[in-house]
Design an enzyme around this catalytic site. Sequence first.
Site, mmCIF file in Angstrom:
data_model
loop_
_atom_site.group_PDB
_atom_site.id
_atom_site.type_symbol
_atom_site.label_atom_id
_atom_site.label_comp_id
_atom_site.label_asym_id
_atom_site.label_seq_id
_atom_site.Cartn_x
_atom_site.Cartn_y
_atom_site.Cartn_z
ATOM 1 N N GLY A 55 39.008 45.635 26.554
ATOM 2 C CA GLY A 55 37.808 45.650 27.384
ATOM 3 C C GLY A 55 36.859 44.488 27.238
ATOM 4 O O GLY A 55 35.942 44.330 28.056
ATOM 5 N N GLU A 99 43.586 46.791 21.809
ATOM 6 C CA GLU A 99 44.457 46.457 22.956
ATOM 7 C C GLU A 99 43.787 45.494 23.928
ATOM 8 O O GLU A 99 43.557 45.844 25.085
ATOM 9 C CB GLU A 99 44.771 47.737 23.743
ATOM 10 N N ARG A 150 42.593 41.257 29.197
ATOM 11 C CA ARG A 150 41.874 40.184 29.891
ATOM 12 C C ARG A 150 41.462 39.050 28.931
ATOM 13 O O ARG A 150 41.736 37.878 29.183
ATOM 14 C CB ARG A 150 40.617 40.785 30.544
ATOM 15 N N TYR A 166 37.167 44.019 42.707
ATOM 16 C CA TYR A 166 35.920 44.302 41.982
ATOM 17 C C TYR A 166 34.953 43.113 41.955
ATOM 18 O O TYR A 166 34.189 42.925 41.014
ATOM 19 C CB TYR A 166 36.162 44.873 40.569
ATOM 20 N N CYS A 211 44.362 37.111 56.448
ATOM 21 C CA CYS A 211 43.639 37.606 57.621
ATOM 22 C C CYS A 211 42.627 38.692 57.266
ATOM 23 O O CYS A 211 42.715 39.821 57.763
ATOM 24 C CB CYS A 211 44.640 38.112 58.653
ATOM 25 N N GLU A 212 41.718 38.378 56.380
ATOM 26 C CA GLU A 212 40.631 39.291 56.007
ATOM 27 C C GLU A 212 39.406 38.443 55.726
ATOM 28 O O GLU A 212 39.516 37.421 55.023
ATOM 29 C CB GLU A 212 40.950 40.023 54.686
HETATM 30 C C1 LIG Z 1 44.441 51.774 28.072
HETATM 31 C C2 LIG Z 1 44.032 50.370 28.253
HETATM 32 N N1 LIG Z 1 44.008 49.569 27.189
HETATM 33 C C3 LIG Z 1 43.657 48.268 27.302
HETATM 34 C C4 LIG Z 1 43.311 47.731 28.522
HETATM 35 C C5 LIG Z 1 42.950 46.285 28.582
HETATM 36 O O1 LIG Z 1 41.674 46.058 29.011
HETATM 37 P P1 LIG Z 1 41.142 44.560 29.113
HETATM 38 O O2 LIG Z 1 42.100 43.811 29.927
HETATM 39 O O3 LIG Z 1 39.825 44.673 29.731
HETATM 40 O O4 LIG Z 1 41.066 44.043 27.693
HETATM 41 C C6 LIG Z 1 43.301 48.533 29.652
HETATM 42 C C7 LIG Z 1 42.904 47.978 30.950
HETATM 43 O O5 LIG Z 1 42.636 48.576 31.912
HETATM 44 C C8 LIG Z 1 43.684 49.894 29.520
HETATM 45 O O6 LIG Z 1 43.724 50.711 30.578
#
Ligand SMILES: Cc1ncc(COP(=O)(O)O)c(C=O)c1O
Length: 434
Positions: free
Chosen positions: A256, A294, A297, A337, A363-364
């Site tokens: 996140g 995890e 991004r 988003y 085309c948007e």
């Molecule tokens: C369960 C889970 N873990 C990790 C992530 C990775 O999030 P980010 O790419 O924002 O680090 C996501 C993204 O939606 C997710 O759904």
Amino acid sequence: MAATQAAETVDSAGSAGVVGLFPPGTALDAAGALVLGGVPVAELAETYGTPALIVDEASIRARARRYADGLAARWPNSRATFASKAFPCTAVYRLLAEEGLGIDVAGGGELTLALAAGADPAGLVVHGNAKTEEELRLAVETGAGTIVVDNFDDIDKLEKILGVTGGEQGVLVRVTPDIRPDTHEAISTGQNGSKFGLLLPQAREAIARLRGSDRLRLDGVHVHVGSQILDLEPFAQAVEAVAELGEFAVYDLGGGLGSRYTYTDHPPTVEAYLDAVTDVAKRLLPADARILIEPGRSMVAESGVSLYRVVSVKRGGGHTFVAVDGGMGDNLEVSLYQQRFEAAVATRPTGGGELCRLVGRHCESGDTLSASVPLEDPRVGDLIAVPVTGAYTYALSNNYNGARRPPVVFVRDGEHRAVVRRETYADLMRRDLP
Ligand SMILES: Cc1ncc(COP(=O)(O)O)c(C=O)c1O
């Protein structure tokens, strides 16, 4: 009216204007054109055509090490896991598996890609709010180390599958802590009302049920409250919420952390993020617990640069439309988003110039790459570089208007190699039956 804006003056991180948003190591050649991973942009465009997604390999590897080493230094019993939905291409899986990261996969497709790239099944964390029985069976049969239970149906299905296959499966319960981070609604996942996970009372019920299971081994809990989060508070709150559920062997704290897409974004550093989560963990979690994170991004976004060719420059009604040969076919983040991107003429990335609307070829009217961005004297045939496109662009790319999905090109130490080729028109018909 044309306007001039000197990006240097708004880049408060002190980096060199727009170039500061490009992957670390990006340089300018003698003529002032961008050089990515040691390779001039003109050479990349000539070799691979446009649009193309250029990926600085060293930048991904450096991020992976920062996450893995930084987490291990703060909490030795831990593992950094790559949320592969951010860039689900086998070359990227391979690279992050080589760096020793675990891999988070959402569903059977990403699971298959990870295994094809040589990822260790034991390090896979399998996600999804709607995992089919077929996908769960695939996960169990391939030996995926961890399956994250999102709902009671996952438990029913897994009990049934393991009743046939035998053996034991490690699981985590995904918890929805009712935290609403300051990010776009479409990528916020931790609030009451989110389709993901179980609120605390239901999570307690699932935990009790799993503790009574003969076949499912409850390893712990998982939490992920959203994406592109630019402050640390929600991450700390999420750890506090899972700590309330009791003591477990494993706590997966999700991803996140936001990336710096524009001059006005100031995401916390990886180290500040790791401090924030491990400081709370040291207070509230068992000292011998294993922590997983995890990131998706923030692992790959800054490594990517999208290269386009200007097809048309149109002025009128107070606007300058610079239209390129890509758009929402290769970057859906703006439409989904409203992600904001900066951009530059790749051969003169001054950070200043005329304020333009950088638009795609689809085309948007919503097919906009940047609603207002300064471009230095944009002309038909110019190369445009959009930085910070490593995450969720390849993943969300599509064939709208018959667009052929672009190649992915790795650059490193002056060398370049395509790891995904451009689609052909024949590819557009590959699945059609007579
Ligand atoms: C369960 C889970 N873990 C990790 C992530 C990775 O999030 P980010 O790419 O924002 O680090 C996501 C993204 O939606 C997710 O759904």
